[in-house]
Design an enzyme around this catalytic site. Structure first.
Site, PDB file in Angstrom:
ATOM      1  CG  ASP A  63      47.970  24.899  43.838  1.00  0.00           C
ATOM      2  OD1 ASP A  63      48.301  25.906  43.186  1.00  0.00           O
ATOM      3  OD2 ASP A  63      47.069  24.906  44.706  1.00  0.00           O
ATOM      4  CE  LYS A  65      47.385  29.121  44.991  1.00  0.00           C
ATOM      5  NZ  LYS A  65      47.249  27.730  45.471  1.00  0.00           N
ATOM      6  CG  ASP A  68      61.774  34.233  42.248  1.00  0.00           C
ATOM      7  OD1 ASP A  68      62.436  35.242  41.943  1.00  0.00           O
ATOM      8  OD2 ASP A  68      62.065  33.476  43.196  1.00  0.00           O
ATOM      9  CB  THR A 118      39.282  32.721  46.763  1.00  0.00           C
ATOM     10  OG1 THR A 118      40.083  31.630  47.227  1.00  0.00           O
ATOM     11  CG2 THR A 118      38.926  32.484  45.319  1.00  0.00           C
ATOM     12  NE  ARG A 209      39.029  22.336  53.540  1.00  0.00           N
ATOM     13  CZ  ARG A 209      38.976  23.621  53.884  1.00  0.00           C
ATOM     14  NH1 ARG A 209      39.071  23.970  55.148  1.00  0.00           N
ATOM     15  NH2 ARG A 209      38.825  24.536  52.947  1.00  0.00           N
TER      16      ARG A 209
HETATM   17  O1  C5P Z   1      39.300  21.627  50.933  1.00  0.00           O
HETATM   18  P1  C5P Z   1      38.977  22.542  49.810  1.00  0.00           P
HETATM   19  O2  C5P Z   1      38.023  21.952  48.789  1.00  0.00           O
HETATM   20  O3  C5P Z   1      38.550  23.905  50.269  1.00  0.00           O
HETATM   21  O4  C5P Z   1      40.369  22.670  49.061  1.00  0.00           O
HETATM   22  C1  C5P Z   1      40.567  23.524  48.006  1.00  0.00           C
HETATM   23  C2  C5P Z   1      41.961  23.375  47.489  1.00  0.00           C
HETATM   24  O5  C5P Z   1      42.155  24.385  46.498  1.00  0.00           O
HETATM   25  C3  C5P Z   1      43.046  23.577  48.531  1.00  0.00           C
HETATM   26  O6  C5P Z   1      44.136  22.726  48.160  1.00  0.00           O
HETATM   27  C4  C5P Z   1      43.433  25.021  48.371  1.00  0.00           C
HETATM   28  O7  C5P Z   1      44.778  25.270  48.683  1.00  0.00           O
HETATM   29  C5  C5P Z   1      43.182  25.264  46.895  1.00  0.00           C
HETATM   30  N1  C5P Z   1      42.884  26.640  46.525  1.00  0.00           N
HETATM   31  C6  C5P Z   1      41.811  27.373  47.021  1.00  0.00           C
HETATM   32  N2  C5P Z   1      41.572  28.649  46.607  1.00  0.00           N
HETATM   33  C7  C5P Z   1      42.376  29.207  45.723  1.00  0.00           C
HETATM   34  C8  C5P Z   1      43.452  28.486  45.202  1.00  0.00           C
HETATM   35  C9  C5P Z   1      43.675  27.191  45.629  1.00  0.00           C
HETATM   36  O8  C5P Z   1      41.056  26.879  47.836  1.00  0.00           O
HETATM   37  N3  C5P Z   1      42.122  30.438  45.305  1.00  0.00           N
END
Ligand code: C5P
Length: 229
Positions: A63, A65, A68, A118, A209
């Site tokens: 991931d 992202k 460029d 988000t 998490r």
């Molecule tokens: O801990 P949690 O379940 O919130 O983690 C979500 C994961 O998805 C994290 O690694 C975060 O960086 C990623 N993420 C996100 N929302 C996005 C894109 C990626 O929460 N729009």
């Protein structure tokens, strides 16, 4: 090459060093189809972790992202492809030429385009000159990603249904922002349960998490995966 979603769960290895990542990955075993390596872990450990996991047949979503000029993204994508990551994220807002360049450079890796972060609300979109509301912008960018040869998108579960309706089956929808019922939402604002994400059309869900911080991460992952089945 067909793409198998497995048990539809991507466990985010959101930790800051290799030993913790290896321990979490080992604990999880096959309870999650994929592990997600994000910017924190990648910056801490470098690319070797991706190569090592892929060699050990662990499926990796990298991931990064990327966003460029097309040439730079294509060259970075070629490196990721050689490491063996199965999924790589780029920003859809990088535009058609960048998305096409990434898709061309990826021989085995599949490109997922991040639509609208988000964390951005309507006021944030206004401030960067996006006049549409998030939902419309997500479908616009997802359409662009599909036309440009990307395998799918990363989007909120709240937008999954609209993307599926607009773009049909066969285009991957990967959703973070998922919480088992009763779990702490943390900084995620508009969460859904795994089942709601699946019902809205998500192919794969990213969970961090609630697995990482669980007393028994493998059991937490298996419970989420069974909700996604
Ligand atoms: O801990 P949690 O379940 O919130 O983690 C979500 C994961 O998805 C994290 O690694 C975060 O960086 C990623 N993420 C996100 N929302 C996005 C894109 C990626 O929460 N729009």
């Amino acid at each position: 090459m067909t793409f198998e979603v497995g048990n539809r769960l991507i466990a985010a290895l959101d930790v800051d060093d290799r030993a913790k990542a290896d321990a979490l990955a080992a604990t999880l075993g096959d309870a999650a189809s994929f592990v997600k390596i994000g910017l924190e872990l990648f910056c801490a450990t470098g690319p070797a972790i991706v190569r090592d996991y892929a060699s050990a047949r662990r499926r990796v979503m990298l991931d990064l992202k990327l966003h460029d000029i097309p040439e730079t993204v294509a060259r970075a994508t070629a490196q990721v492809d050689a490491l063996g990551a199965e999924l790589l994220t780029v920003h859809a807002s990088g535009g058609r030429a960048m998305l096409e360049a990434a898709a061309r450079a990826a021989k085995r890796t599949r490109i997922l385009a991040v639509t609208v972060l988000t964390s951005l609300g309507d006021a944030d979109l206004d401030a960067i000159g996006v006049r549409d509301r998030a939902a419309a912008q997500v479908v616009r960018l997802a359409t662009l990603a599909k036309e440009s040869g990307c395998a799918g998108v990363v989007a909120s579960p709240h937008e999954a249904r609209a993307i599926r309706d607009a773009l049909g089956a066969g285009f991957l929808i990967v959703t973070p922002g998922v919480r088992p019922a009763g779990a702490d939402a943390g900084d995620q604002k508009r969460v859904t349960t795994p089942k709601m994400a699946r019902d809205a059309g998500a192919d794969l869900v990213v969970v961090g998490r609630p697995i990482r911080d669980a007393h028994d991460p493998a059991a937490a992952a298996r419970a989420i995966a069974s909700e996604l089945a």
